[in-house]
Design an enzyme around this catalytic site. Sequence first.
Site, mmCIF file in Angstrom:
data_model
loop_
_atom_site.group_PDB
_atom_site.id
_atom_site.type_symbol
_atom_site.label_atom_id
_atom_site.label_comp_id
_atom_site.label_asym_id
_atom_site.label_seq_id
_atom_site.Cartn_x
_atom_site.Cartn_y
_atom_site.Cartn_z
ATOM 1 N N LYS A 1 0.829 -1.209 0.000
ATOM 2 C CA LYS A 1 0.000 0.000 0.000
ATOM 3 C C LYS A 1 0.855 1.248 0.000
ATOM 4 C CE LYS A 1 -4.725 0.376 0.925
ATOM 5 N NZ LYS A 1 -5.778 0.105 1.866
ATOM 6 N N LYS B 1 -7.398 -7.880 -12.096
ATOM 7 C CA LYS B 1 -8.319 -7.868 -10.957
ATOM 8 C C LYS B 1 -9.010 -6.507 -10.860
ATOM 9 C CE LYS B 1 -8.147 -8.265 -5.951
ATOM 10 N NZ LYS B 1 -8.106 -7.097 -5.175
ATOM 11 N N LYS C 1 -10.043 -0.240 -7.686
ATOM 12 C CA LYS C 1 -10.120 1.218 -7.787
ATOM 13 C C LYS C 1 -8.851 1.783 -8.397
ATOM 14 C CE LYS C 1 -10.162 2.896 -3.827
ATOM 15 N NZ LYS C 1 -10.324 2.571 -2.446
#
Length: 329
Positions: free
Chosen positions: A115, A196, A199
């Site tokens: 992340k 996949k 967002k």
Amino acid sequence: MNNKDRVLSGMQSSGKVHLGNLVGALQNWVKLQDSYDCYYFVADWHALTTGYANPETLRESVNDLLINFLAAGLDPEKCTLFIQSKILEHAELHLLLSMITPVGWLERVPTYKEKQQELSGRDLSTYGFLGYPLLQPADIIMYRAKRVPVGVDQVPHLEISREIARKFNNTYKEIFPEPEALLTEFPKVPGIDGRKMSKSYGNAIYLSDSPKEVEQKIRTMTTDPARIKRTDIGDPELSPVFQLHKVFSSKEEQAEVAEGCRTAGIGCIDCKKVLIRNVYKVLEPIWAKRDELIHHPEKLREIAELGTVKARKVCRETMALVREAMGLY
Ligand code: TRP
């Protein structure tokens, strides 16, 4: 009063909900609400760990996520819906668990570094972001839930939740069962580019998209690159459209479009039309409910307040046990 097993899950309120979230998580939540004592919540503190600089966006997305919970079919008569930040006990348990959590466990969670790289424009060298993978175990074990329906991306968070439950039980007292992830039949829903759905890839179809937007997104999808002319034969397995058919179309329809593709019996537009129709079938009831709820914010507030009261009751019981076990006054 209620001796069904408890199920708990949450979703971070950091943006719109897409078909991947719906099929990979929400539809599973809806199914479980009939047979388990389910607690589902909006993880707004989790959203704050990466979105702390945008308070306005945060508030809107909490509302929107609640709307999507209900629009997807969660029924406040059957399950308990609440907002994480309304229950301060979650923060207390997070703090108490931090006493026994080695920093290395947090740094080792794969989503931590991933992340940070994905959101490299934000400063995520914060204490709150490091603590994200501990906040989630606090949410989960608070309810002494055995089952946690989540998408595959959350599996590492469940592993650390089990480790922490185990460490607490060994250090103090056997209070927490070890939670297990409940995955869906389609843990990974492909996006409109075949990767996949996410967002951050810009390849998602959102529950808040209009029918026109959905149609547009599907119509412009790429298919088997070898099928240039209508008369060229294709391989459905190479087409992202077919990957979506696998999730949204019946077995018969899948067989038909696959055959039509292999024999050039149908064109890509025909194949896409079938997909559009089937995605509409899923989204139409959701659109109708979203529309109604958007115009009744007071209903949302009432549902969240009732859910909070119910959830807090469970938290109070758990925290009494935890404080006692940890020697607090
Ligand atoms: N991390 C989850 C997400 O990104 C949200 C979440 C927070 C969660 N706490 C949880 C999920 C507890 C399941 C159980 O959406």
